[in-house]
Design a protein around this motif. Structure first.
Motif, PDB file in Angstrom:
ATOM      1  N   ARG A 597     -11.253  -3.172   9.753  1.00  0.00           N
ATOM      2  CA  ARG A 597     -11.086  -1.817   9.522  1.00  0.00           C
ATOM      3  C   ARG A 597     -10.932  -1.019  11.016  1.00  0.00           C
ATOM      4  O   ARG A 597     -10.287  -0.011  10.979  1.00  0.00           O
ATOM      5  CB  ARG A 597     -12.057  -1.328   8.736  1.00  0.00           C
ATOM      6  N   SER A 598     -11.393  -1.593  11.945  1.00  0.00           N
ATOM      7  CA  SER A 598     -11.736  -1.004  13.263  1.00  0.00           C
ATOM      8  C   SER A 598     -10.397  -1.274  14.173  1.00  0.00           C
ATOM      9  O   SER A 598     -10.314  -0.789  15.226  1.00  0.00           O
ATOM     10  CB  SER A 598     -12.755  -1.466  14.022  1.00  0.00           C
ATOM     11  N   THR A 599      -9.445  -1.943  13.774  1.00  0.00           N
ATOM     12  CA  THR A 599      -8.119  -2.412  14.571  1.00  0.00           C
ATOM     13  C   THR A 599      -7.217  -1.359  14.594  1.00  0.00           C
ATOM     14  O   THR A 599      -7.356  -0.814  13.601  1.00  0.00           O
ATOM     15  CB  THR A 599      -7.670  -3.827  14.304  1.00  0.00           C
ATOM     16  N   PRO A 600      -6.525  -1.261  15.720  1.00  0.00           N
ATOM     17  CA  PRO A 600      -5.549  -0.075  15.666  1.00  0.00           C
ATOM     18  C   PRO A 600      -4.360  -0.239  14.620  1.00  0.00           C
ATOM     19  O   PRO A 600      -4.088   0.807  14.206  1.00  0.00           O
ATOM     20  CB  PRO A 600      -4.981  -0.317  17.025  1.00  0.00           C
ATOM     21  N   ILE A 601      -3.956  -1.359  14.036  1.00  0.00           N
ATOM     22  CA  ILE A 601      -2.924  -1.084  12.931  1.00  0.00           C
ATOM     23  C   ILE A 601      -3.504  -0.592  11.693  1.00  0.00           C
ATOM     24  O   ILE A 601      -2.933  -0.005  11.082  1.00  0.00           O
ATOM     25  CB  ILE A 601      -2.428  -2.578  12.574  1.00  0.00           C
ATOM     26  N   VAL A 602      -4.841  -0.946  11.497  1.00  0.00           N
ATOM     27  CA  VAL A 602      -5.200  -0.547  10.211  1.00  0.00           C
ATOM     28  C   VAL A 602      -5.658   1.130  10.477  1.00  0.00           C
ATOM     29  O   VAL A 602      -5.477   1.895   9.304  1.00  0.00           O
ATOM     30  CB  VAL A 602      -6.500  -1.296   9.777  1.00  0.00           C
ATOM     31  N   ARG A 603      -6.314   1.331  11.565  1.00  0.00           N
ATOM     32  CA  ARG A 603      -6.437   2.790  11.689  1.00  0.00           C
ATOM     33  C   ARG A 603      -5.053   3.593  11.658  1.00  0.00           C
ATOM     34  O   ARG A 603      -5.247   4.895  11.392  1.00  0.00           O
ATOM     35  CB  ARG A 603      -7.318   2.870  12.804  1.00  0.00           C
ATOM     36  N   ALA A 604      -4.263   3.174  12.374  1.00  0.00           N
ATOM     37  CA  ALA A 604      -3.003   3.757  12.652  1.00  0.00           C
ATOM     38  C   ALA A 604      -2.368   4.310  11.410  1.00  0.00           C
ATOM     39  O   ALA A 604      -1.380   4.901  11.312  1.00  0.00           O
ATOM     40  CB  ALA A 604      -2.066   3.149  13.616  1.00  0.00           C
ATOM     41  N   ASN A 605      -2.641   3.281  10.216  1.00  0.00           N
ATOM     42  CA  ASN A 605      -1.763   3.405   8.929  1.00  0.00           C
ATOM     43  C   ASN A 605      -2.622   4.294   7.773  1.00  0.00           C
ATOM     44  O   ASN A 605      -2.646   3.808   6.582  1.00  0.00           O
ATOM     45  CB  ASN A 605      -1.303   2.189   8.619  1.00  0.00           C
ATOM     46  N   ASN A 606      -3.768   5.026   8.565  1.00  0.00           N
ATOM     47  CA  ASN A 606      -4.517   5.683   7.554  1.00  0.00           C
ATOM     48  C   ASN A 606      -5.244   4.808   6.558  1.00  0.00           C
ATOM     49  O   ASN A 606      -4.889   4.703   5.393  1.00  0.00           O
ATOM     50  CB  ASN A 606      -3.522   6.679   6.629  1.00  0.00           C
ATOM     51  N   SER A 607      -6.414   4.359   7.263  1.00  0.00           N
ATOM     52  CA  SER A 607      -7.141   3.312   6.409  1.00  0.00           C
ATOM     53  C   SER A 607      -7.679   3.799   5.295  1.00  0.00           C
ATOM     54  O   SER A 607      -7.902   2.940   4.346  1.00  0.00           O
ATOM     55  CB  SER A 607      -8.328   2.859   7.262  1.00  0.00           C
ATOM     56  N   GLU A 608      -7.981   5.301   5.063  1.00  0.00           N
ATOM     57  CA  GLU A 608      -8.607   5.658   3.761  1.00  0.00           C
ATOM     58  C   GLU A 608      -7.763   5.345   2.914  1.00  0.00           C
ATOM     59  O   GLU A 608      -8.088   4.973   1.569  1.00  0.00           O
ATOM     60  CB  GLU A 608      -9.233   6.912   4.037  1.00  0.00           C
ATOM     61  N   LEU A 609      -6.553   5.958   2.988  1.00  0.00           N
ATOM     62  CA  LEU A 609      -5.471   6.063   2.022  1.00  0.00           C
ATOM     63  C   LEU A 609      -4.892   4.697   1.457  1.00  0.00           C
ATOM     64  O   LEU A 609      -4.577   4.204   0.273  1.00  0.00           O
ATOM     65  CB  LEU A 609      -4.252   6.883   2.407  1.00  0.00           C
ATOM     66  N   SER A 610      -5.173   3.507   2.490  1.00  0.00           N
ATOM     67  CA  SER A 610      -4.688   2.232   2.423  1.00  0.00           C
ATOM     68  C   SER A 610      -5.581   1.682   1.426  1.00  0.00           C
ATOM     69  O   SER A 610      -5.323   0.848   0.559  1.00  0.00           O
ATOM     70  CB  SER A 610      -4.611   1.453   3.653  1.00  0.00           C
ATOM     71  N   PHE A 611      -6.941   1.785   1.569  1.00  0.00           N
ATOM     72  CA  PHE A 611      -8.155   1.344   0.845  1.00  0.00           C
ATOM     73  C   PHE A 611      -7.836   1.707  -0.602  1.00  0.00           C
ATOM     74  O   PHE A 611      -8.102   1.149  -1.793  1.00  0.00           O
ATOM     75  CB  PHE A 611      -9.506   1.699   1.393  1.00  0.00           C
ATOM     76  N   LEU A 612      -7.588   3.235  -0.859  1.00  0.00           N
ATOM     77  CA  LEU A 612      -7.412   3.773  -2.163  1.00  0.00           C
ATOM     78  C   LEU A 612      -6.059   3.017  -2.911  1.00  0.00           C
ATOM     79  O   LEU A 612      -6.152   2.931  -3.890  1.00  0.00           O
ATOM     80  CB  LEU A 612      -7.448   5.367  -2.118  1.00  0.00           C
ATOM     81  N   LEU A 613      -5.180   2.948  -1.892  1.00  0.00           N
ATOM     82  CA  LEU A 613      -3.973   2.454  -2.557  1.00  0.00           C
ATOM     83  C   LEU A 613      -4.081   0.988  -2.934  1.00  0.00           C
ATOM     84  O   LEU A 613      -3.552   0.606  -4.147  1.00  0.00           O
ATOM     85  CB  LEU A 613      -2.940   2.404  -1.583  1.00  0.00           C
ATOM     86  N   LEU A 614      -4.953   0.321  -2.361  1.00  0.00           N
ATOM     87  CA  LEU A 614      -5.345  -1.252  -2.756  1.00  0.00           C
ATOM     88  C   LEU A 614      -6.244  -1.219  -4.141  1.00  0.00           C
ATOM     89  O   LEU A 614      -5.746  -2.162  -5.128  1.00  0.00           O
ATOM     90  CB  LEU A 614      -5.969  -1.904  -1.579  1.00  0.00           C
ATOM     91  N   VAL A 615      -7.151  -0.319  -4.379  1.00  0.00           N
ATOM     92  CA  VAL A 615      -7.805  -0.139  -5.348  1.00  0.00           C
ATOM     93  C   VAL A 615      -6.912   0.209  -6.548  1.00  0.00           C
ATOM     94  O   VAL A 615      -6.907  -0.120  -7.768  1.00  0.00           O
ATOM     95  CB  VAL A 615      -8.869   0.785  -5.285  1.00  0.00           C
ATOM     96  N   SER A 616      -6.017   1.288  -6.320  1.00  0.00           N
ATOM     97  CA  SER A 616      -5.271   1.561  -7.525  1.00  0.00           C
ATOM     98  C   SER A 616      -4.210   0.431  -7.942  1.00  0.00           C
ATOM     99  O   SER A 616      -3.732   0.189  -9.021  1.00  0.00           O
ATOM    100  CB  SER A 616      -4.235   2.854  -7.123  1.00  0.00           C
TER     101      SER A 616
END
Length: 840
Positions: A597-616
Motif C-alpha cells: 500500500r505504500s508503493t507509488p503505483i498503489v498510492r498513485a491510483n487512489n488506494s482507498e477507492l481501489s480497496f473499496l472497489l475490490l471489496v465491491s
C-alpha cells in the motif's frame, strides 16, 4: 357426379353467355349477361377478391342468372361466415392504414357469398376475374374499376378445385383459407393455388401419430361424399398401412343432403362394431345430420372416442346438451388459433349506412342486419328476407345484441383469412418495390401496377415470407402449402352441463424437409391419463393433482420432476466454482495491495477507492451464489437487491476514480489547483455513498411494492415443474438495471474522453477498456435473458455477473499486479513521474 355436372354446366353458361362480346371491333366490349350475386365491395387502386360461405344453401337452378337484375335466393344466414368476410375487410382496412406496407396504394375488395353451392361459388369466381362492369372502352388508360389481382377463397375443397381448374389457366393467384384436399398440392393441375391452412396430408399424418401415441389400433373411419372425403380416405388408408400396428374396422361415406336411411345404416355399423375409436373427416353439416339421426332415434352409441378433423373440431353447433352425451371427450385437430387485435372494434362499428354509402351493392351487410335484429329494409331484397318483422331503422345498436358474429375469442378460419390477405399484400408490396433494371422478369424488367399480369404477382407470392403480430411465420412451399401447424382440441362436458373445448396440444412440422413433428399435451383431464385406456376397456379418467403426472403406463399419478439451477448439476457446479474463484482472486489482490500500500503505483491510483472497489467486486462474485439452488422467498428477494447494490457500489467507485483522474490532470496545469478541492477524500466517499444509497432506495421500494417470489412454472414442460423466481415488478427490475447502465455509460464516456492523458494518468485507459467489457456483457444479457426459459434464465444472469466482474477485475487490477509482482523496478515515483514528464 352432381358436382361434376354442375361444374361443366356453369362453364358452358359462362363461356356462352358471360364473356365480353365486341360491339365495335376496336372500340368497346359489353357483357351479354351478368351473375347477380350477393356481395360487398369497396373501391381501391388494386382490388382483391374474396369467396365466403355467408349462407348455408340456395335455391337451384332457376335463379342462377338472368337477363334481368334478380338476386339469388340463398337461405340460412351464417353469422360466422359473415364474420369471415368482414375479417378480410378488416385486414384490407388495416393494410391501408399501414404506412410501411403498400404506401401510396389503396386496396379495395369485392367479396361474394358462395351460398355453400358450387354453381354460385364458381360464378362468383368468374365474375371476379372478368369484372362487374357491363361495358367499357378498349385502349383507354386507368379507366373504370381496377381488375382483381388475387382471390382469397374458396372455403370448400371441391369449389377450390373447380375454380382453380379454370382461373389457374390465367395464373390468377388464389389463396384459400379452408380448402385442405391434398390434391390441391399438385402444381401441374393447380399452378396458381396457395393456402394458409395445412394440407390433409399433414392432418392425416397428425391423426395417425395420435393413434399411435395412445395405442389405439382398431378404429372406424367416416368421410364426406366429396373431393375432400375421397382424397383424405385414400391418403389415410395408405398412411395407416405404412405406419403399421393399426387397422380400420370399417370405412363409411357420409351422404350430402337428407338421407336418413343411409345415416341410420352407418350408425348401426358403428354400434355393432367392436372399434371404440371413430375418426371423422367430414364437414360440420355431415356431423350435424349424423348426430341428429342418433338423437332422434335414441340410438345408444355412447362410449365412443371420436377424433375430429379440422372441418368440425370447433363446431359450436354440435356442443349442445343433445349431442354432448355422445361426443364428450372428442379429440380434434383444429386450425391454428390466432389473435387479431382490433377486429372486434371493427365489427362493432359495422353499419348498413357505411357500406351502402356509395351504392356498391353491399347486400351482405343489410342481410346481416335483418337477420340480427329480425327486421327488414324497405323494399326488401328479393329472395333474401329471413322472415317478417318490423322495418329496420338503422338506429339499432349492435352492442346490445348477443350474437356469435362478435365472438372473437376463437379465431381460426379468420386467422387464416387474415394471413391470406397479408400474403397477397406483402407480395404486391415486394413487387412494387422492384428497382428498375433489376427485376426478375424478361430483360430484368419490373412489373407495374398499370400493366400488372396475374402471373407476375404469383411470382412474388411464391417467395413471400413474413411474421404475423401473433408470432406465426407465413410462407409457402413449392406446392403452395403453408407451414403446417395444428392445435389439438379436447371436448370436455363439465358437471354444470356446459362444454369446454380445451387446447391440449399442438402438432407442428419443422420448416426443414425432414419428416419430424411433435405432439405436446398439456395438463388437462383427458390427456393426463392418456384420454382413454381402451386396452382396459375404460373410458373414465381421473385428474392428477397439480404436482403429479401420469405414469408411462397411464395407470397412476407419479410426482412431476422438478427443475432449477442446482449446485449438484454440471452447470451449477461450473458457475459456483467460477464465483468462488473470483472471490478468492479478489482476496489475493486485496492482500497484495494491502502489503504494497505504500508503493507509488498503489498510492498513485487512489488506494482507498481501489480497496473499496475490490471489496465491491468480491460482493459481486458472492451475490451470484444466490441465483443457484432451489428458489426460496428470502433468496428471491435478496438476489436482485444484493446484485444491484453490489454493482452500483462497484461502478460508483470506478466513476469517482475517473473523475479524480481528470481532476488531477487539470490540477497539474497552471491555475488548475482549485479543481482538487472538490475531489478530496470526504467528497469521494460521499459521492460513492450517495450513488449507492439511490440504488438501495430503488431496491427497497421494489421489495415493498412488488417483491420477487418463488414460483412453480408448469408452462414450459408438461411433466416437469420449473422452480423460478418471478421478478414481481418488471418496472422495478428495469429501473435497477437501468440505473447501473446509466452509471456505467457515464464512467465509460468520461474515461474515453480522458484516455489520451499522459502515462502517469493512464488509469483512464484501463477504466475505458473495463467499462467497454462491462457494457458489452450487459447489452448481450438482455435478449439472452428474455429468451431463456426456467433455470437457463438464472444461468444467463449468473454468467453476466461473473463475466462483467472478471472483466473489471482483470482490466483494472491486472496491469498493476503485474508491475508490483513482476516489474518492481517500475514501481517507483521517479519511474512514474519521469515517464509522464517525458511524454508531456
Amino acid at each position: 357426379m352432381a358436382f361434376i355436372f354442375l361444374y361443366f354446366y356453369v362453364i358452358m353458361i359462362y363461356f356462352s353467355s358471360h364473356f365480353f362480346i365486341s360491339e365495335s371491333l376496336f372500340s368497346t366490349c359489353k357483357l351479354r349477361r351478368q351473375f347477380y350475386l350477393n356481395g360487398m365491395h369497396k373501391p381501391g387502386d388494386v382490388i382483391l377478391g374474396g369467396l365466403f360461405e355467408v349462407h348455408y344453401t340456395s335455391v337451384f337452378p332457376e335463379l342462377t342468372f338472368t337477363s334481368e337484375p334478380n338476386m339469388l335466393s340463398c337461405q340460412g344466414f351464417d353469422p360466422p361466415g359473415f364474420r369471415h368476410a368482414m375479417t378480410m375487410a378488416f385486414a384490407i382496412d388495416e393494410i391501408n392504414k399501414n404506412a410501411n406496407l403498400l404506401p401510396n396504394v389503396t386496396l379495395g375488395y369485392s367479396l361474394y357469398d358462395n351460398c355453400a353451392t358450387l354453381v354460385i361459388g364458381f360464378s362468383a369466381a368468374l365474375s371476379l376475374v372478368s369484372g362487374r362492369e357491363e361495358k367499357f372502352l378498349l385502349h383507354e388508360n386507368c379507366l373504370g374499376t381496377p381488375p382483381v389481382v388475387g382471390i382469397v377463397g374458396d372455403s370448400f375443397s371441391t369449389f377450390s378445385i373447380a375454380t382453380s381448374d379454370v382461373i389457374g389457366l390465367f395464373k390468377m393467384p388464389i389463396v384459400s383459407y379452408f380448402a385442405t384436399c391434398s390434391c390441391l398440392s399438385d402444381r401441374h393441375k393447380f399452378p396458381s393455388f396457395f393456402r394458409t391452412i395445412p394440407s390433409d396430408a399433414f392432418q392425416v399424418h397428425a391423426m395417425i401419430r395420435i393413434l399411435k401415441h395412445f395405442g389405439w389400433t382398431w378404429a372406424g373411419l367416416l368421410v364426406s361424399d366429396d373431393d375432400y372425403g375421397v382424397h383424405v380416405a385414400r391418403s389415410f388408408r395408405q398412411a395407416l398401412a405404412q405406419s403399421g400396428g393399426s387397422c380400420l374396422a370399417y370405412s363409411e361415406i357420409l351422404p350430402w343432403g337428407e338421407n336418413s336411411a343411409e345415416l341410420r345404416r352407418i350408425v348401426e355399423v358403428m354400434k355393432k362394431s367392436t372399434a371404440r375409436v371413430v375418426i371423422v373427416f367430414a364437414h360440420q353439416i355431415h356431423m350435424i345430420q349424423l348426430m341428429e339421426e342418433v338423437y332422434l332415434n335414441q340410438i345408444n352409441v355412447t362410449g365412443l372416442q371420436w377424433m375430429a378433423s379440422e372441418a368440425w373440431t370447433t363446431a359450436a353447433v354440435l356442443q349442445t346438451t343433445r349431442h354432448m352425451p355422445y361426443l364428450s371427450g372428442t379429440l380434434g385437430i383444429a386450425i391454428r388459433r390466432g389473435e387479431i387485435p382490433g377486429l372486434r372494434d371493427f365489427l362493432m362499428k359495422m353499419h348498413p349506412d357505411i357500406y351502402d354509402r356509395n351504392n356498391n351493392g353491399n347486400s351482405m351487410v343489410r342481410q346481416f342486419w335483418e337477420y340480427t335484429f329480425q327486421c327488414r329494409f324497405a323494399p326488401p331484397p328479393s329472395g333474401w328476407l329471413q322472415g317478417g318483422g318490423a322495418l329496420c331503422t338503422g338506429q339499432e345498436e349492435l352492442a346490445n345484441m348477443e350474437t356469435e358474429f362478435l365472438d372473437v375469442s376463437n379465431l381460426r378460419p379468420e386467422y387464416n383469412i387474415y394471413k391470406a390477405v397479408y400474403a397477397l399484400a406483402y407480395a404486391l408490396d415486394d413487387m412494387l418495390r422492384c428497382a428498375p433494371g433489376r427485376g426478375p422478369f424478361s430483360g430484368n424488367s419490373c412489373a407495374t401496377l398499370q400493366k400488372l399480369e396475374p402471373w407476375q404477382l404469383m411470382h412474388y407470392l411464391e417467395k413471400v415470407h413474413f411474421t404475423t403480430p401473433f408470432g406465426d411465420e407465413v410462407s409457402f412451399d413449392e406446392n403452395g402449402d403453408a407451414l403446417p401447424i395444428y392445435d389439438i382440441m379436447n371436448w370436455q362436458w363439465l358437471p354444470d352441463g356446459s362444454t369446454k373445448v380445451q387446447n391440449v396440444g399442438v402438432v407442428k412440422k419443422t420448416a426443414l424437409k425432414v419428416l419430424c413433428d411433435t405432439v405436446q399435451y398439456n395438463n388437462v383431464v383427458y390427456n393426463i391419463c392418456g384420454i382413454t385406456n381402451l386396452a382396459a376397456n375404460s373410458l373414465e379418467c381421473t385428474s392428477c393433482p397439480e404436482d403429479f403426472w401420469s405414469s408411462p403406463q397411464r395407470d397412476r399419478c407419479v410426482p412431476k420432476k422438478t427443475e432449477f439451477l442446482s449446485y449438484h448439476e454440471p452447470l451449477g457446479i461450473c458457475l459456483t466454482t467460477a464465483s468462488l474463484l473470483g472471490t478468492f482472486i479478489c482476496a489475493v489482490v486485496l492482500g497484495i495491495f494491502t502489503h504494497y500500500r505504500s508503493t507509488p503505483i498503489v498510492r498513485a491510483n487512489n488506494s482507498e477507492l481501489s480497496f473499496l472497489l475490490l471489496v465491491s467486486l468480491k460482493l459481486c462474485f458472492l451475490c451470484s451464489l444466490l441465483f443457484i439452488g432451489r428458489p426460496r422467498l428470502w433468496t428471491c428477494q435478496l438476489r436482485h437487491a444484493a446484485f444491484g447494490i453490489s454493482f452500483v457500489l462497484c461502478v460508483s467507485c470506478i466513476l469517482v476514480k475517473t473523475m479524480v483522474v481528470v481532476a488531477v490532470f487539470k490540477a497539474s496545469k497552471p491555475g488548475g489547483g482549485t479543481n482538487l478541492k472538490w475531489f478530496g477524500s470526504v467528497q469521494q466517499r460521499g459521492t460513492v455513498l450517495v450513488l449507492t444509497s439511490i440504488q438501495a432506495a430503488i431496491c427497497t421500494a421494489w421489495l415493498i411494492s412488488s417483491s420477487p417470489v418463488p414460483h412453480k412454472n408448469t408452462q414450459y414442460y408438461n411433466d416437469k415443474i420449473v422452480f423460478e423466481c418471478v421478478v414481481g415488478s418488471t418496472i422495478g427490475f428495469a429501473v435497477l438495471l437501468g440505473y447501473i447502465g446509466v452509471l456505467a455509460i457515464l464512467s465509460f464516456l468520461l474515461a474515453f474522453l480522458a484516455r489520451n492523458l499522459p502515462d502517469n494518468f493512464n488509469e483512464a485507459k484501463l477504466i475505458t477498456f473495463s467499462m467497454l467489457i462491462f457494457c458489452a456483457v450487459w447489452v448481450a444479457f438482455v435478449p439472452a435473458y428474455v429468451n431463456s426459459p426456467g433455470k437457463y434464465a438464472d444461468a444467463v444472469e449468473v454468467f453476466a455477473i461473473l463475466a462483467s466482474s472478471f472483466g473489471l477485475l482483470v482490466a483494472l487490477f491486472g496491469p498493476k499486479c503485474y508491475i508490483i509482482l513482476l516489474k518492481p523496478e517500475r514501481n517507483t515515483k521517479k519511474e512514474i513521474i519521469g515517464r509522464g514528464t517525458a511524454k508531456s
